[in-house]
Design an enzyme around this catalytic site. Sequence first.
Site, PDB file in Angstrom:
ATOM      1  N   SER A 112       9.761  17.958  37.374  1.00 64.87           N
ATOM      2  CA  SER A 112      11.861  17.781  37.116  1.00 64.87           C
ATOM      3  C   SER A 112      11.744  17.117  36.281  1.00 64.87           C
ATOM      4  CB  SER A 112      11.986  16.588  38.729  1.00 64.87           C
ATOM      5  OG  SER A 112      11.900  16.001  38.371  1.00 64.87           O
ATOM      6  N   LYS A 169      14.302   9.542  37.367  1.00 63.75           N
ATOM      7  CA  LYS A 169      15.019  10.122  37.432  1.00 63.75           C
ATOM      8  C   LYS A 169      15.611   9.677  36.101  1.00 63.75           C
ATOM      9  CE  LYS A 169      14.261  13.627  39.514  1.00 63.75           C
ATOM     10  NZ  LYS A 169      13.449  13.275  40.418  1.00 63.75           N
TER      11      LYS A 169
END
Length: 234
Positions: A155, A193
């Site tokens: 991701s 993230k």
Amino acid sequence: MLTPKQKELLMFIHERVKESGVPPSFDEMKEALDLKSKSGIHRLITALEERGFIRRLPHRARALEILKLPESVSPRLVGTHGNGFTPSVIEGTLGRNRGDDGGEGARQSVAVPVMGRIAAGVPIEAIQTRSHTIEVPPELLAKGDHFALEVKGDSMIEAGILEGDTVIIKRTESADNGDIVVALIDDEEATLKRFRRRGHSIALEAANPNYETRIFGPDRVHIQGRLAGLIRRY
């Protein structure tokens, strides 16, 4: 005196820590005790904590430390100085950059503990105990404590972070907008993230269009550290 369920949970946690060095997840506790919801586990853990059998450490994944066992099992402590789990990310000066000391040691590599895997994708179970150490060039480290994590998932590929990379994380509980962070969600799951504040909420952004940005209330996300560097083997 403990109830049968309290004792059962305490011994289950104790045995799991002895086997793997990591306390079980709330789901594993729920299944082991055949309970219908995690709320029952929360109540049992609170009762064990109030009675001095365990301790919860804030903002750490699976942060349960066993302080003692029932006298019928063992009277000795099994926590910090026994076989218990002490989930400190950095021990002593390991992973601490010496900063601008000007000595020869400042040019030497620094031993940084690898704390397991971090999800760059759908969150996986959170950071576990130290598995080994790696030698890191001091120029990758800022002042302060650091730890390393192996990346699982894709991701963050557009930020140059690939599956199999090892990220170097500076330990901190704060972050600025745009920082790439290790975020602990609901004290159970950790992910890598990009951090954003959106009003009173926190957004955890992926660097891959195949993943959606996830939005959480501020009380659900705790920052464990900020990205300081990356190591890749070819």
